[in-house]
Design an enzyme around this catalytic site. Structure first.
Site, short mmCIF file in Angstrom:
data_model
loop_
_atom_site.label_atom_id
_atom_site.label_comp_id
_atom_site.label_asym_id
_atom_site.label_seq_id
_atom_site.Cartn_x
_atom_site.Cartn_y
_atom_site.Cartn_z
N ARG A 21 4.29 -19.07 -17.12
CA ARG A 21 4.81 -19.15 -15.75
C ARG A 21 4.02 -20.18 -14.94
NH1 ARG A 21 4.45 -12.94 -13.97
NH2 ARG A 21 2.29 -13.36 -14.52
N ALA A 76 -6.33 -6.93 3.73
CA ALA A 76 -4.86 -7.03 3.83
C ALA A 76 -4.44 -8.45 3.51
CB ALA A 76 -4.40 -6.65 5.23
N LYS A 79 -5.80 -18.43 0.50
CA LYS A 79 -7.12 -17.80 0.48
C LYS A 79 -8.21 -18.83 0.76
CE LYS A 79 -6.28 -13.41 -0.46
NZ LYS A 79 -6.86 -12.26 0.24
N VAL A 132 -2.24 -6.73 -14.62
CA VAL A 132 -1.89 -6.72 -16.06
C VAL A 132 -2.36 -5.44 -16.75
CG1 VAL A 132 -2.17 -7.96 -18.24
CG2 VAL A 132 -2.13 -9.22 -16.10
N GLY A 161 0.84 -1.20 0.00
CA GLY A 161 0.00 0.00 0.00
C GLY A 161 0.87 1.25 0.00
N ARG A 175 -8.99 -14.06 -19.01
CA ARG A 175 -9.26 -13.62 -17.65
C ARG A 175 -10.59 -12.88 -17.64
NH1 ARG A 175 -5.89 -16.68 -17.09
NH2 ARG A 175 -3.84 -16.53 -16.13
N TYR A 219 -0.70 -19.04 -3.05
CA TYR A 219 -1.59 -17.89 -2.82
C TYR A 219 -3.06 -18.35 -2.76
CZ TYR A 219 -4.44 -13.79 -4.02
OH TYR A 219 -5.42 -12.81 -4.05
#
Ligand SMILES: NC(=O)c1ccc[n+]([C@@H]2O[C@H](COP(=O)([O-])OP(=O)(O)OC[C@H]3O[C@@H](n4cnc5c(N)ncnc54)[C@H](O)[C@@H]3O)[C@@H](O)[C@H]2O)c1
Length: 310
Positions: free
Chosen positions: A272, A80, A151, A190, A38, A214, A147
């Site tokens: 990737r 956060a 979540k 992106v 941030g 996406r 990641y």
């Protein structure tokens, strides 16, 4: 009615837009952010900021407890997180600490302080490579990155808590959000990365063949969903906030080219790890339960960005 609202991650891209939006609706806003991704320049002088690393509350929750009690907080938005897929692959311990352990410690203090509602910013990354498109809330979850796993892990902890607390939990699975204040120097944005390269007339690098798709939603539409969460009354629910529209990276670049006149061909690099091939999410359930649907097409959203409109 004016509410006392705590936003974690309120100095970041989505969080800072949310702070401005909720202040404009007359609420009292308090923010916890460690400024790791941030920015101070995103901050609004009408909100109260605590520059604090939530990881500290794993060991000692008194600091958070004081904020919640002293400001009589009604509603918490927990945004956060470390949102960097590639950091999560290279340093999973760090990302688990923030996204799971600190989040668990944080929500437990919220429960102890009788917070009525807790809204968590999750992600389409919990689904992994889709078995069908568009995905909906019933689609199986099988994340392809640490990641996404973090979540999903915290989503599951909230699901466990619904039977063990009086707090209501709302989980929003965000698509690829883009818009004002998204940083081009972080890996996820992106649209911001393309815009920045185009403004500087730099080359654009695409990982893979550019045909990966996406679901991009303007942050302004995400703000309206976050606002609607304030009035949502169920004890627990999960929403996929997609636009039901898939766009390939090549199409995204074509939109930019049409709007800006940029004409360079992209440089294609190897795919990737952790990147899914295709993602598009439905919003039918959010439409039914929250009366939410996205209103800004990607092309219009890009035009807004290029014209410098919020
Ligand atoms: N932007 C997207 O496309 C997208 C998509 C899916 C989900 N999300 C989720 O939405 C949320 C907000 O995303 P964003 O794009 O605004 O990201 P961001 O990185 O701009 O915002 C995250 C904020 O959290 C703060 N933060 C990180 N770790 C912290 C810690 N330990 N203690 C205190 N503050 C900390 C950062 O400083 C930053 O301000 C995240 O939870 C992210 O996972 C975003």
């Amino acid at each position: 009615m004016r509410k006392n609202i705590l936003i974690t991650g309120g100095s970041g891209f989505i969080g800072s837009n949310l702070v401005d939006f909720l202040l404009s609706k007359g609420h009292n806003i308090f923010v916890i952010d460690d400024l790791s991704t941030g920015l101070k320049e995103n901050e609004n002088s009408l909100a109260t900021y605590y520059h604090y690393d939530l990881v500290n509350c794993i060991e000692d929750s008194k600091y958070i407890e004081d904020i919640l009690i002293n400001h009589n907080i009604d509603f918490v938005y927990h945004l956060a997180a470390s949102a960097d897929i590639f950091l999560s692959i290279n340093n999973p311990e760090k990302v688990y600490k923030i996204n799971v352990l600190a989040s668990i410690a944080f929500v437990n203090v919220c429960i102890k302080c009788n917070i009525k509602k807790f809204l968590f910013a999750s992600t389409s990354a919990v689904y992994g490579e889709p078995q069908y498109l568009p995905v909906d809330e019933q689609h199986p979850t099988d994340p392809m990155s640490p990641y996404g796993l973090t979540k999903l892990g915290f989503e599951q902890y909230l699901s466990y808590l619904k039977l063990h607390s009086d707090t209501s939990f709302i989980i929003y699975r965000f698509p690829n959000v883009y818009g004002y204040r998204q940083r081009p120097d972080l890996e996820g944005g992106v649209v911001a990365i393309f815009q920045d390269a185009i403004e500087k007339n730099n080359d654009i690098k695409i990982f893979g063949d550019g045909r990966q798709t996406r679901d991009w939603v303007d942050v302004v539409d995400i703000l309206s969903a976050l606002d609607k969460g304030l009035g949502f009354e169920k004890k627990f629910d999960i929403f996929s906030l997609g636009s039901n529209t898939k766009t390939s990276l090549t199409m995204l670049l074509d939109y930019f080219k049409d709007i800006t006149g940029y004409s360079k061909s992209p440089i294609y690099l190897d795919e990737r790890d952790g990147d899914i091939k295709h993602m598009v999410m439905r919003y039918d359930y959010a439409k039914k339960e929250l009366d939410w649907e996205p209103s800004i097409s990607l092309r219009d959203g890009i035009r807004k960005l290029v014209d410098g409109v919020k």
